[in-house]
Design a protein around this motif. Sequence first.
Motif, PDB file in Angstrom:
ATOM      1  N   GLU A 133       0.817  -1.388  -0.041  1.00 50.05           N
ATOM      2  CA  GLU A 133      -0.012   0.170  -0.117  1.00 50.05           C
ATOM      3  C   GLU A 133       0.945   1.157   0.126  1.00 50.05           C
ATOM      4  OE1 GLU A 133      -3.560  -0.011  -0.187  1.00 50.05           O
ATOM      5  OE2 GLU A 133      -3.125  -2.106  -0.329  1.00 50.05           O
ATOM      6  N   THR A 134       0.490   2.308  -0.181  1.00 51.78           N
ATOM      7  CA  THR A 134       1.068   3.478  -0.245  1.00 51.78           C
ATOM      8  C   THR A 134       1.586   4.049   1.100  1.00 51.78           C
ATOM      9  OG1 THR A 134      -0.126   4.313  -2.287  1.00 51.78           O
ATOM     10  CG2 THR A 134       0.868   5.906  -0.640  1.00 51.78           C
ATOM     11  N   TYR A 135       2.609   4.444   1.419  1.00 51.57           N
ATOM     12  CA  TYR A 135       3.084   4.622   2.747  1.00 51.57           C
ATOM     13  C   TYR A 135       4.024   6.323   2.666  1.00 51.57           C
ATOM     14  CZ  TYR A 135       7.260   2.409   1.228  1.00 51.57           C
ATOM     15  OH  TYR A 135       8.425   2.100   0.366  1.00 51.57           O
ATOM     16  N   LEU A 136       3.890   6.769   3.740  1.00 47.12           N
ATOM     17  CA  LEU A 136       4.895   7.921   3.809  1.00 47.12           C
ATOM     18  C   LEU A 136       6.430   7.717   4.279  1.00 47.12           C
ATOM     19  CD1 LEU A 136       2.455  10.841   5.448  1.00 47.12           C
ATOM     20  CD2 LEU A 136       3.331  10.425   2.833  1.00 47.12           C
ATOM     21  N   GLU A 137       7.350   8.345   3.388  1.00 41.77           N
ATOM     22  CA  GLU A 137       8.601   8.149   3.714  1.00 41.77           C
ATOM     23  C   GLU A 137       9.336   9.603   3.543  1.00 41.77           C
ATOM     24  OE1 GLU A 137      12.433   6.163   1.908  1.00 41.77           O
ATOM     25  OE2 GLU A 137      10.842   4.695   2.302  1.00 41.77           O
ATOM     26  N   ASP A 138       9.543  10.352   4.502  1.00 42.16           N
ATOM     27  CA  ASP A 138      10.084  11.531   4.508  1.00 42.16           C
ATOM     28  C   ASP A 138       9.034  12.620   3.994  1.00 42.16           C
ATOM     29  OD1 ASP A 138      12.694  10.971   5.805  1.00 42.16           O
ATOM     30  OD2 ASP A 138      13.071  10.112   3.993  1.00 42.16           O
ATOM     31  N   GLY A 139       7.731  12.406   4.268  1.00 40.59           N
ATOM     32  CA  GLY A 139       6.549  13.174   3.855  1.00 40.59           C
ATOM     33  C   GLY A 139       6.232  13.114   2.357  1.00 40.59           C
ATOM     34  N   ILE A 140       6.884  12.057   1.707  1.00 41.75           N
ATOM     35  CA  ILE A 140       6.419  11.734   0.456  1.00 41.75           C
ATOM     36  C   ILE A 140       5.713  10.507   0.284  1.00 41.75           C
ATOM     37  CG2 ILE A 140       7.600  11.574  -1.947  1.00 41.75           C
ATOM     38  CD1 ILE A 140       9.756  13.612  -1.071  1.00 41.75           C
ATOM     39  N   GLU A 141       4.795  10.243  -0.543  1.00 45.30           N
ATOM     40  CA  GLU A 141       3.879   8.942  -0.632  1.00 45.30           C
ATOM     41  C   GLU A 141       5.141   8.078  -1.456  1.00 45.30           C
ATOM     42  OE1 GLU A 141       0.436  10.304  -2.520  1.00 45.30           O
ATOM     43  OE2 GLU A 141      -0.567   9.651  -0.793  1.00 45.30           O
ATOM     44  N   HIS A 142       5.088   6.863  -0.841  1.00 42.24           N
ATOM     45  CA  HIS A 142       6.042   5.858  -1.689  1.00 42.24           C
ATOM     46  C   HIS A 142       5.257   4.452  -1.660  1.00 42.24           C
ATOM     47  CE1 HIS A 142       9.502   8.327  -0.568  1.00 42.24           C
ATOM     48  NE2 HIS A 142      10.211   7.747  -1.157  1.00 42.24           N
ATOM     49  N   ILE A 143       5.636   3.570  -2.483  1.00 41.04           N
ATOM     50  CA  ILE A 143       5.270   2.269  -2.698  1.00 41.04           C
ATOM     51  C   ILE A 143       6.260   1.356  -2.610  1.00 41.04           C
ATOM     52  CG2 ILE A 143       2.896   2.670  -3.631  1.00 41.04           C
ATOM     53  CD1 ILE A 143       4.089   2.174  -6.344  1.00 41.04           C
ATOM     54  N   GLU A 144       6.381   0.096  -2.105  1.00 37.18           N
ATOM     55  CA  GLU A 144       7.136  -0.620  -2.225  1.00 37.18           C
ATOM     56  C   GLU A 144       6.868  -1.609  -3.595  1.00 37.18           C
ATOM     57  OE1 GLU A 144       8.571  -4.907   0.086  1.00 37.18           O
ATOM     58  OE2 GLU A 144       8.466  -3.115   1.351  1.00 37.18           O
ATOM     59  N   MET A 145       8.254  -1.833  -4.283  1.00 36.22           N
ATOM     60  CA  MET A 145       8.051  -2.236  -5.621  1.00 36.22           C
ATOM     61  C   MET A 145       8.804  -3.494  -5.599  1.00 36.22           C
ATOM     62  SD  MET A 145       7.141   0.821  -8.317  1.00 36.22           S
ATOM     63  CE  MET A 145       6.040  -0.368  -9.552  1.00 36.22           C
ATOM     64  N   LEU A 146       8.644  -4.544  -6.454  1.00 35.88           N
ATOM     65  CA  LEU A 146       9.543  -5.981  -6.703  1.00 35.88           C
ATOM     66  C   LEU A 146       9.575  -5.944  -8.382  1.00 35.88           C
ATOM     67  CD1 LEU A 146      10.784  -8.382  -5.288  1.00 35.88           C
ATOM     68  CD2 LEU A 146       8.364  -9.373  -5.443  1.00 35.88           C
ATOM     69  N   ARG A 147      10.831  -6.671  -8.517  1.00 34.36           N
ATOM     70  CA  ARG A 147      11.127  -7.111  -9.805  1.00 34.36           C
ATOM     71  C   ARG A 147      11.657  -8.432  -9.666  1.00 34.36           C
ATOM     72  NH1 ARG A 147      15.044  -7.331 -14.125  1.00 34.36           N
ATOM     73  NH2 ARG A 147      14.221  -6.232 -15.941  1.00 34.36           N
ATOM     74  N   ILE A 148      11.337  -9.427 -10.451  1.00 41.39           N
ATOM     75  CA  ILE A 148      11.521 -10.783 -10.234  1.00 41.39           C
ATOM     76  C   ILE A 148      12.446 -11.115 -11.333  1.00 41.39           C
ATOM     77  CG2 ILE A 148      10.815 -13.134  -9.927  1.00 41.39           C
ATOM     78  CD1 ILE A 148       8.377 -12.293  -8.597  1.00 41.39           C
TER      79      ILE A 148
END
Length: 148
Positions: A133-148
């Motif tokens: 899900e979207t989360y805040l990191e240093d006040g900026i919206e981030h998402i975790e992404m994966l490349r297999i």
Amino acid sequence: MEITFKIKRFNELTISELYQMLQLRSEVFVVEQNCVYQDIDDKDEKALHVVGEIKGQIVAYSRLFKPNDYFENASIGRVVVAEKFRANKLGYDLVNEAIAGIQIHFGTQKITISAQLYLKKFYESLGFLQVSETYLEDGIEHIEMLRI
């Protein structure tokens, strides 16, 4: 414009390269994005540094981590291209160089990143999939992404 990429360990960076790399990161992540945060975070010494130069000037940069240094998988961070070179699509070259660097230096293709949300489509075009899900990191919206 021809860009040349090098991958270096921290202790292989010249003083000039280190200065330019930190200057570029500060210029984009702190000033341009108006985000006050601690960029120099004690992770540079364990990372591999992907440095993209045009005529001796660093215009693109990222850092690579082996599995379990940052995430369970290998990871790419601090992906940055100088503003005046973004129209040249150097971000694609930079991330592809980072992916290849992880495969060569760490022997894996599985990569996790913490991506700024607005760059989701960019990273998807390079084979990454959103896995959080979207989360805040240093006040900026981030998402975790994966490349297999």
